[in-house]
Each structure stands twice: as structure tokens, then as C-alpha cells.
Scaffold this active site. Structure first.
Site, short mmCIF file in Angstrom:
data_model
loop_
_atom_site.label_atom_id
_atom_site.label_comp_id
_atom_site.label_asym_id
_atom_site.label_seq_id
_atom_site.Cartn_x
_atom_site.Cartn_y
_atom_site.Cartn_z
N ASP A 67 22.87 4.88 1.69
CA ASP A 67 23.93 5.67 1.06
C ASP A 67 23.78 7.16 1.33
O ASP A 67 22.76 7.63 1.85
CB ASP A 67 23.96 5.41 -0.46
CG ASP A 67 22.57 5.22 -1.06
OD1 ASP A 67 21.60 5.76 -0.49
OD2 ASP A 67 22.45 4.54 -2.08
N ASN A 136 20.15 0.63 -14.26
CA ASN A 136 21.30 -0.21 -14.65
C ASN A 136 21.48 -1.40 -13.69
O ASN A 136 22.52 -2.05 -13.71
CB ASN A 136 22.58 0.63 -14.71
CG ASN A 136 22.93 1.26 -13.36
OD1 ASN A 136 22.31 0.95 -12.34
ND2 ASN A 136 23.91 2.13 -13.34
N HIS A 138 21.58 -1.24 -10.39
CA HIS A 138 22.27 -0.99 -9.13
C HIS A 138 21.32 -1.11 -7.93
O HIS A 138 20.12 -0.87 -8.05
CB HIS A 138 23.05 0.34 -9.13
CG HIS A 138 22.24 1.58 -9.00
ND1 HIS A 138 22.62 2.79 -9.56
CD2 HIS A 138 21.06 1.87 -8.37
CE1 HIS A 138 21.74 3.71 -9.25
NE2 HIS A 138 20.78 3.18 -8.55
N GLU A 143 27.21 0.24 -8.46
CA GLU A 143 27.04 0.36 -9.90
C GLU A 143 27.58 -0.89 -10.60
O GLU A 143 28.35 -1.66 -10.00
CB GLU A 143 27.82 1.59 -10.38
CG GLU A 143 27.39 2.90 -9.71
CD GLU A 143 26.07 3.47 -10.25
OE1 GLU A 143 25.24 2.70 -10.76
OE2 GLU A 143 25.89 4.69 -10.13
C1 F6R Z 1 18.74 5.20 -2.93
C2 F6R Z 1 19.50 4.16 -3.62
C3 F6R Z 1 19.34 3.88 -5.08
C4 F6R Z 1 17.90 4.01 -5.58
C5 F6R Z 1 17.83 3.72 -7.08
C6 F6R Z 1 16.44 3.88 -7.62
O1 F6R Z 1 19.06 5.24 -1.56
O2 F6R Z 1 20.31 3.54 -3.00
O3 F6R Z 1 19.80 2.58 -5.34
O4 F6R Z 1 17.09 3.13 -4.87
O5 F6R Z 1 18.69 4.56 -7.76
O6 F6R Z 1 16.07 5.22 -7.53
P1 F6R Z 1 14.58 5.71 -7.79
O7 F6R Z 1 13.75 5.06 -6.73
O8 F6R Z 1 14.63 7.20 -7.62
O9 F6R Z 1 14.21 5.26 -9.15
#
Ligand code: F6R
Length: 241
Positions: A67, A136, A138, A143
Site C-alpha cells: 500500500d 481492527n 485489517h 479496513e
Molecule cells: C502496512 C500495512 C498495514 C500494517 C498494519 C500493522 O503496509 O499494510 O496493514 O501492516 O497496520 O501495522 P504495525 O505493524 O505498525 O502495527
């Protein structure tokens, strides 16, 4: 799902790097799917170490990130492109032009999504996808929703995600509110998936992902029906299992 519980994220990240290194050794021109955020940072550090020790080379590796924020160009310090350079690509031998991150400043974001998806296909699809997990549930920026997005698409970030990601910005107001993300469907097409989740803030999402009903309200729950998923977590993230 193969769920591996480690005493801490340091040990889990070493194991994750070993799995990725094994993939590169078996297939030097592997197509990797990569994630940003806090969870994979130590894994990337371990991969840099393995590169420095001469164990692996990224010379033929291709990578696609999950992303990118809409509104940040790749030069922006908080763009996911910059994140990948700061945490991995600047320290290994992957040539420029072999790693891809969606453009957050395309004049036509919808077209950018279609072209990104086509590019992944053109390289033969993702061999190994690295994922983090949102509190959450994701994955990528998919989301909680009423459906699973099949392909790369434009997403509105939830308040919870903006809040969580504000730790990387000087203020919450600076966090972009939209992003381009591979769909949960794009992620499911990867041949192998490696998911990392650490800390007690992830415990509920981990339990929903592993044992909950498959539902787009927890996007990661769809991974239950993927044939090759390894989940690497620490004891805190395993607390609700
Ligand atoms: C990042 C991504 C997100 C993160 C997720 C967890 O490229 O796609 O899905 O992997 O938000 O984030 P952290 O690792 O910072 O807790």
C-alpha cells in the site's frame, strides 16, 4: 494456519527473516509482497544482516508493497516507498526498478490500481507475501467492511488506523486519510503468506483472525482458507488464543 508463538518479537522476527531468506535461496528471482509499519522492521533488519553475511542476495528479487498513502509522493519522508528504502532497500543489493510501491500522487488513482494489479500479474504473481495486522483485523489497508475487496483499490482509512499511524507523523492532522491498497483478494493470490503481529494491542485481532468467523469485519479472517499461511506472533499477541 500455522501459528507460531515466540517469547518476544526479536525471536519471531529472526524466524521470519529465515523463512524469507529460504524463499530467496530457493528461488533467487522470487516476487515478494512487502509490508510497512512497525511489525516487519526487525525482520527487515535481520534480512539486511543475512545479506551482509553473504547468505542472500536481492539482485534478482522483485518486490511489491501492499500500500501507499494517497497524497504523499515517493520522496516524502513518511511515504511507504521511503519507508522501504530506509528500512531495507538502501541496505541490500536490490536494483532500482525491481521494487514497486503504488504511486500516491497519480492523477488517476483508479488507473494506478488497475496497472499495479496488472504489474503483479505480469511478474507471475507473489511468491511470498509479508503482512502485518491492524488492531481492527485489517491487512494491507483493507479496513473492516461489508465485503472483501478483490483487487488493488482506493481506500478511506478508518479513524482507528489514522490514530495508530499518527505515531509516525508530527501530528494526527498530517496523516493522509486515503490510501491505495492491494485488496484482500490480491493478498489471497500470494502462494505463501507470512503474517507478523506483536504486542497485546494485537491479541484480539489475532484471535479473531485465527479462530473467529470468516467475515469482512475482520479482513484477516479470510486467511483461514488460504492453503499456506504462517502466523508469527509473540506471547502478548497470543494472549486470547
Ligand atoms: C502496512 C500495512 C498495514 C500494517 C498494519 C500493522 O503496509 O499494510 O496493514 O501492516 O497496520 O501495522 P504495525 O505493524 O505498525 O502495527
Amino acid at each position: 494456519m500455522n501459528v507460531m508463538i515466540y517469547k518476544d518479537k526479536e525471536t519471531a522476527s529472526k524466524a521470519a527473516a529465515t523463512i524469507i531468506a529460504a524463499q530467496i535461496l530457493q528461488k533467487p528471482n522470487s516476487v515478494l509482497g512487502l509490508a510497512t509499519g512497525g511489525s516487519p522492521v526487525l525482520t527487515y533488519q535481520n534480512l539486511v544482516k543475512l545479506y551482509e553475511e553473504g547468505v542472500i542476495s536481492f539482485a534478482d528479487v522483485i518486490s511489491f508493497n501492499l500500500d501507499e498513502y494517497i497524497g504523499l509522493d515517493h520522496e516524502h519522508n513518511q511515504s511507504y516507498f521511503a519507508f522501504m528504502q530506509q528500512n531495507l532497500f538502501n541496505f541490500v543489493d536490490i536494483p532500482d526498478g525491481q521494487y514497486f510501491v503504488p504511486s500516491g500522487v497519480s492523477e488517476d488513482p483508479e488507473l494506478e490500481c488497475v496497472e499495479y494489479e496488472e504489474k503483479i500479474e505480469a511478474y507471475g504473481g507473489i511468491d511470498l507475501q509479508v503482512l502485518g495486522l491492524g488492531g481492527n483485523g485489517h491487512i494491507g489497508f483493507n479496513e473492516p467492511a461489508n465485503h472483501f475487496a478483490p483487487t488493488t483499490h482506493v481506500v478511506d482509512l478508518t479513524e482507528e488506523t489514522i490514530e495508530a499511524n499518527s505515531r509516525f507523523f508530527t501530528s494526527k492532522e498530517e496523516v493522509p486519510t486515503k490510501a491505495i491498497s492491494m485488496g484482500t483478494g490480491s493478498i489471497m493470490k500470494a502462494r505463501k503468506i507470512l503474517l507478523l503481529a506483536f504486542g497485546k494491542g494485537k491479541a484480539e485481532a489475532v484471535a479473531n483472525m485465527v479462530n473467529g468467523r470468516i467475515s469482512p469485519q475482520c479482513q484477516a479472517s479470510l486467511l483461514q482458507v488460504h492453503p499456506d499461511v504462517t502466523v508469527l506472533i509473540d506471547e502478548e499477541a497470543a494472549a486470547n488464543l
